[in-house]
Write an enzyme that holds these catalytic residues in place. Structure first.
Site, PDB file in Angstrom:
ATOM      1  N   THR A   1       0.813  -1.224   0.000  1.00 14.02           N
ATOM      2  CA  THR A   1       0.000   0.000   0.000  1.00 14.02           C
ATOM      3  C   THR A   1       0.846   1.274   0.000  1.00 14.02           C
ATOM      4  O   THR A   1       0.293   2.373  -0.084  1.00 14.02           O
ATOM      5  CB  THR A   1      -0.918   0.051   1.240  1.00 14.02           C
ATOM      6  OG1 THR A   1      -0.095  -0.080   2.397  1.00 14.02           O
ATOM      7  CG2 THR A   1      -1.969  -1.041   1.207  1.00 14.02           C
ATOM      8  N   LYS A   2       2.158   1.157   0.086  1.00 20.84           N
ATOM      9  CA  LYS A   2       3.007   2.350   0.130  1.00 20.84           C
ATOM     10  C   LYS A   2       3.035   3.050  -1.241  1.00 20.84           C
ATOM     11  O   LYS A   2       2.551   2.514  -2.233  1.00 20.84           O
ATOM     12  CB  LYS A   2       4.434   1.961   0.559  1.00 20.84           C
ATOM     13  CG  LYS A   2       4.486   1.369   1.963  1.00 20.84           C
ATOM     14  CD  LYS A   2       4.064   2.395   3.000  1.00 20.84           C
ATOM     15  CE  LYS A   2       4.388   1.999   4.424  1.00 20.84           C
ATOM     16  NZ  LYS A   2       3.489   1.004   5.031  1.00 20.84           N
ATOM     17  N   ASN A   3       3.629   4.256  -1.302  1.00 19.37           N
ATOM     18  CA  ASN A   3       3.615   5.018  -2.566  1.00 19.37           C
ATOM     19  C   ASN A   3       4.333   4.275  -3.689  1.00 19.37           C
ATOM     20  O   ASN A   3       4.075   4.532  -4.860  1.00 19.37           O
ATOM     21  CB  ASN A   3       4.223   6.405  -2.362  1.00 19.37           C
ATOM     22  CG  ASN A   3       3.291   7.301  -1.572  1.00 19.37           C
ATOM     23  OD1 ASN A   3       2.408   6.813  -0.865  1.00 19.37           O
ATOM     24  ND2 ASN A   3       3.464   8.608  -1.697  1.00 19.37           N
TER      25      ASN A   3
END
Ligand SMILES: Cc1ncc(COP(=O)(O)O)c(C=O)c1O
Length: 365
Positions: free
Chosen positions: A186-188
């Site tokens: 879910t990180k950038n």
């Protein structure tokens, strides 16, 4: 606007595109699957994000933090200043090396460590500060570096949520003794699971390389006691594909945030400190009333949301002292934990979805 006939907008949408799939298959077919050429290339390419610092890839953001604290020699008897308003990893990394987390309050206008509170928490046992660039907003690194220099403290930046964020033009991960990034889906940007330590200190980078691989640089010539926190080449190849897209995705997140800033009128939109480049890992508003009722109404309108974090670390079970939260005075942490709601801000949101998010918030408070 009713969400009954429209698609639900999730809080986050990790990307695993054709390029990532092809890269993974290419590595699998190559037979070189663990800490090989893809990892070396990923480290080299990632260093461009942090002004050319040394980069050491590991298997998660938590490993990055834990290994960095180990490499810096911190352990029992040492105090490390961290925010309580963060993901549990901020406290866990400290506790896993046997050191003591000292929880300090956040500044309400950034959700990141309050430098005045950091200065007030320094004791003769303090060895380091671990600011978290929460939600993609950089912590007040200029002030934190000053405090650290004055007291001779290490600075370990937790940049897990803040790839390419910056303060006064200097990127996160290029300020402190070391920076730690996460590549969780879910990180950038992600590599399925993965992490990176960045540092300007060549000796520290070497120690990290040893620690992640059983203490070896040459096979079976173990120099120190180490762990296995290696990244796979499959993960690194996926990370390299994501890194190519990070700049475009970041601009899209910022454009989405600008739209929401303009159109959300019923909740407090996220502040941005002077000189800060916010990369909006999360777009986090404050809702003063009944938050559960608000998020339920939003969900009914087809808009997902998340609360990061409803329980500050000092209130989590492993951090209680005799069953009670310790002697911490953290009013802004407690207030943020009650009020925050993160809305979808991921790059692929459409104009129609953005309008639905803003309308949904305005009609749900
Ligand atoms: C602030 C923060 N620190 C550390 C981590 C740990 O990263 P990972 O999940 O890759 O271990 C995360 C994310 O999950 C995070 O949000």
């Amino acid at each position: 606007m009713s969400g009954q006939h429209t698609e639900f907008i999730p809080p986050a949408r990790p990307v695993i595109g054709e390029a990532e799939i092809e890269a993974a298959v290419r590595v699998l077919r190559s037979g070189m699957v663990v800490q090989g050429p893809e990892v070396a290339a990923f480290e080299q390419e990632f260093s461009e994000l942090v002004e050319g610092r040394h980069c050491v890839a590991v298997n998660s953001g938590t490993s990055a933090l834990q290994l960095t604290l180990l490499a810096l020699g911190y352990g029992p008897g040492d105090e490390i200043i961290v925010p309580s308003f963060s993901f549990a990893a901020s406290g866990n990394a400290v506790r896993l090396v046997g050191a003591t987390p000292v929880f300090v309050d956040i500044a309400p206008d950034s959700f990141c460590l309050d430098p005045a509170a950091v200065a007030a928490a320094v004791t003769p046992r303090t060895v380091a500060v671990m600011p978290v660039h929460l939600y993609g907003h950089p912590a007040a690194m200029d002030k934190i570096m000053e405090i650290a220099a004055k007291h001779g403290l290490g600075v370990v930046e937790d940049a897990a949520q803040a790839h390419a964020a910056a303060l006064h033009g200097t990127p996160v991960g290029a300020w402190g003794t070391a920076g730690c990034f996460s590549f969780y889906p879910t990180k950038n940007m992600h590599s399925l699971e993965g992490g990176m330590v960045t540092t300007g200190d060549a000796q520290l980078a070497r120690t990290l390389r040893l620690l992640r691989n059983q203490g070896m640089e040459q096979r079976y010539a173990n120099e120190i006691v180490g762990a296995n926190m290696r990244l796979t080449d499959v993960a690194a190849a996926i990370g390299r594909e994501q890194l190519k897209q990070l700049s475009g995705w970041t601009k899209q997140r910022q454009a989405n945030a600008a739209y929401l800033d303009e159109h959300i009128t019923a909740a407090a939109t996220p502040p941005v400190a002077e000189g800060a480049t916010h990369v909006y890992h999360q777009y986090t508003v404050r809702v003063a009333g009944d938050r559960d009722a608000f998020t339920a109404r939003l969900r009914d309108k087809g808009v997902g949301s998340g609360v990061y974090y409803p329980t500050p670390i000092h209130r989590l079970l492993p951090y209680l002292v005799d069953g009670e939260p310790g002697p911490w005075d953290l009013p802004e942490t407690e207030r943020a934990a009650r009020e925050v709601v993160s809305l979808p801000v991921f790059p692929s949101l459409t104009a129609d979805q953005l309008a639905r998010i803003a309308d949904g918030v305005n009609s749900s408070v």
